[in-house]
Design an enzyme around this catalytic site. Sequence first.
Site, PDB file in Angstrom:
ATOM      1  N   LYS A   1      49.107  58.068 -14.007  1.00  0.00           N
ATOM      2  CA  LYS A   1      48.331  57.284 -14.986  1.00  0.00           C
ATOM      3  C   LYS A   1      46.924  57.037 -14.450  1.00  0.00           C
ATOM      4  O   LYS A   1      46.679  57.167 -13.242  1.00  0.00           O
ATOM      5  CB  LYS A   1      49.047  55.950 -15.249  1.00  0.00           C
ATOM      6  CG  LYS A   1      49.132  55.042 -14.014  1.00  0.00           C
ATOM      7  CD  LYS A   1      50.058  53.852 -14.242  1.00  0.00           C
ATOM      8  CE  LYS A   1      50.127  52.983 -12.994  1.00  0.00           C
ATOM      9  NZ  LYS A   1      51.123  51.901 -13.137  1.00  0.00           N
TER      10      LYS A   1
ATOM     11  N   TYR B   1      18.924  42.387  -2.954  1.00  0.00           N
ATOM     12  CA  TYR B   1      18.744  41.236  -3.835  1.00  0.00           C
ATOM     13  C   TYR B   1      19.185  39.934  -3.184  1.00  0.00           C
ATOM     14  O   TYR B   1      20.276  39.831  -2.629  1.00  0.00           O
ATOM     15  CB  TYR B   1      19.570  41.417  -5.108  1.00  0.00           C
ATOM     16  CG  TYR B   1      19.163  42.578  -5.969  1.00  0.00           C
ATOM     17  CD1 TYR B   1      17.844  42.738  -6.394  1.00  0.00           C
ATOM     18  CD2 TYR B   1      20.107  43.510  -6.385  1.00  0.00           C
ATOM     19  CE1 TYR B   1      17.488  43.806  -7.208  1.00  0.00           C
ATOM     20  CE2 TYR B   1      19.753  44.575  -7.206  1.00  0.00           C
ATOM     21  CZ  TYR B   1      18.441  44.716  -7.612  1.00  0.00           C
ATOM     22  OH  TYR B   1      18.095  45.765  -8.414  1.00  0.00           O
TER      23      TYR B   1
HETATM   24  C1  PLP Z   1      51.919  52.034 -11.952  1.00  0.00           C
HETATM   25  C2  PLP Z   1      53.383  51.983 -12.053  1.00  0.00           C
HETATM   26  C3  PLP Z   1      54.186  52.541 -11.033  1.00  0.00           C
HETATM   27  C4  PLP Z   1      53.640  53.050  -9.721  1.00  0.00           C
HETATM   28  O1  PLP Z   1      53.507  51.964  -8.825  1.00  0.00           O
HETATM   29  P1  PLP Z   1      53.012  52.183  -7.301  1.00  0.00           P
HETATM   30  O2  PLP Z   1      53.064  50.839  -6.722  1.00  0.00           O
HETATM   31  O3  PLP Z   1      51.602  52.688  -7.398  1.00  0.00           O
HETATM   32  O4  PLP Z   1      53.926  53.157  -6.683  1.00  0.00           O
HETATM   33  C5  PLP Z   1      55.552  52.560 -11.238  1.00  0.00           C
HETATM   34  N1  PLP Z   1      56.099  52.070 -12.370  1.00  0.00           N
HETATM   35  C6  PLP Z   1      55.366  51.499 -13.344  1.00  0.00           C
HETATM   36  C7  PLP Z   1      56.041  50.968 -14.557  1.00  0.00           C
HETATM   37  C8  PLP Z   1      53.980  51.427 -13.216  1.00  0.00           C
HETATM   38  O5  PLP Z   1      53.255  50.850 -14.188  1.00  0.00           O
END
Ligand code: PLP
Length: 382
Positions: free
Chosen positions: A43, A270
Site C-alpha cells: 500500500k 529561518y
Molecule cells: C499496513 C498494514 C499492515 C502492515 O503492517 P507493518 O507493520 O508495516 O508490517 C498489515 N495489515 C494491515 C491491515 C495494514 O493496514
Amino acid sequence: MSGAQSPAVPALRRAHIDHAALAANLRHVLDTVRPAAVMAVVKADAYGHGAVEVARTAVAAGAEWLGVADVDEALALRDAGIEAPVLAWLHGPDPDFAEAVARDVTLGISTAGQLARAVAAGAPEAPARVHLKVDTGLGRNGLGREEWRTVFEAAAAAEAAGRIRVEGLFSHLSGASPDDDLAQLAAFEEATSLARSLGLDPGLRHLASTAGALSLPATRLDLVRLGIGLYGHSPFDDRTAAELGLVPAMRLESRLISVKHVAAGTGVSYGYTHHVERDSWLGLVPLGYADGIPRHVSNTGSVWVGGRVHPIVGRVAMDQFVVELGEHEARVGDRVVLFGDPSAPEAAPERYPGADDWARAASTITWEIVTRLGRRVERVHS
Ligand SMILES: *Cc1c(COP(=O)(O)O)cnc(C)c1O
C-alpha cells in the site's frame, strides 16, 4: 530494473531501492513464519518504494499474496500485469466493487454495507472473493463484535447463493502489549468458531503484521501481512533491523549544492534557531519538507557526507536544509546519504544514519519516514 540515471551518477534527490535487500527480507521472514504464508503489503506505493516494482520482487521471492489499502491501488497492480492474489481492505462509503471483482481483486470487508456492495458486484459465474475483517480490539477498521453474527449469516447466505466466496477471515493487532495482542488472538478464535458454526469456511486466517509475525508466533496463523519488515526496518523500539536479520532497502541520497565557510556566531536558516559555535563549513542539501523531510529534524537529525556524519542545523525549509560540516571541507557535488543501511560497509569510517535514526530525530516512526517521501525524489531500482 530501470531508473532515469545509473546508480553511479547521483541525482539531485534520489531514493535508491535495493531489490536484493527486499527479496532477502521477504525470504528471511518466510523462513521464520513457515508454514504460514506471506502477504507483501505494498500500500501507499509500497511505503514510498514503488508498488509495482516491489510487488514483482516480493512475488518472485515467495510472497503468495499482495496487500493494499484501496481498490485503486490493487487495480494499478493489475494494470501492470501483476496476477498474484491481491487483497484491498479500505473502502469509501458506498463502494462499487464491479471492476475489482471483474479483475479478481479480493475484498477485505469491514461493514455490512461493504458486504452488500460485494454481493451486488458478484455473480455465480464470477463470485466476489472476500476476506471478512473483524475488529478484535484495535478499535479501528473491522466488524464490531455485535455485528459478527448478522454479517456472518448474511455472508453465508450470499455464499450459498453463489454471489460471494468467503475465502478468509482477518483482523489487526494493536501491539499495545503481548497480553493485549494475545487477547485479540483469543477474540479472533471466537470469531472463527462463530463463522464456522454459521457455515462459513474461511480458509485463510490472518492477524499479524510484521511485529506479530516476528514476536508472537501464535499470531502467524495461515498468513502474515508483511509491511515494514519487507522494507528492512524493525517494528520494535528495542531491536534493530540488523538484530532481526533485516536489511533496509531504501537509501536516500543527494549531493551538496553549495558549500561555504562561515564565522563563529553565524545564524543559520529561518529564525536563526542555530548559530555556529566556531568557524565552520556549511553544506546545502536540496531536499526539504516538500520532499518529505520532516521539519522536526531541524537541529536534531544528521546525514552522512564523505564518510562522516554531520548534524542538520537550522530549520529545514521547503526545498533545502543546511548541514554543519565543522572543519571538514567538503565540495559542491559531494555525495550525501540522508539515510540508508547502517551496516553498509561502504559508509566507513562512520555509518549511514538509518531511517530509524530519522524517526527518533523527528519523534515519529520509521514507517512515516520512508512513506512520506515526495514526488520530486527520483526512485532508482536495482
Ligand atoms: C499496513 C498494514 C499492515 C502492515 O503492517 P507493518 O507493520 O508495516 O508490517 C498489515 N495489515 C494491515 C491491515 C495494514 O493496514
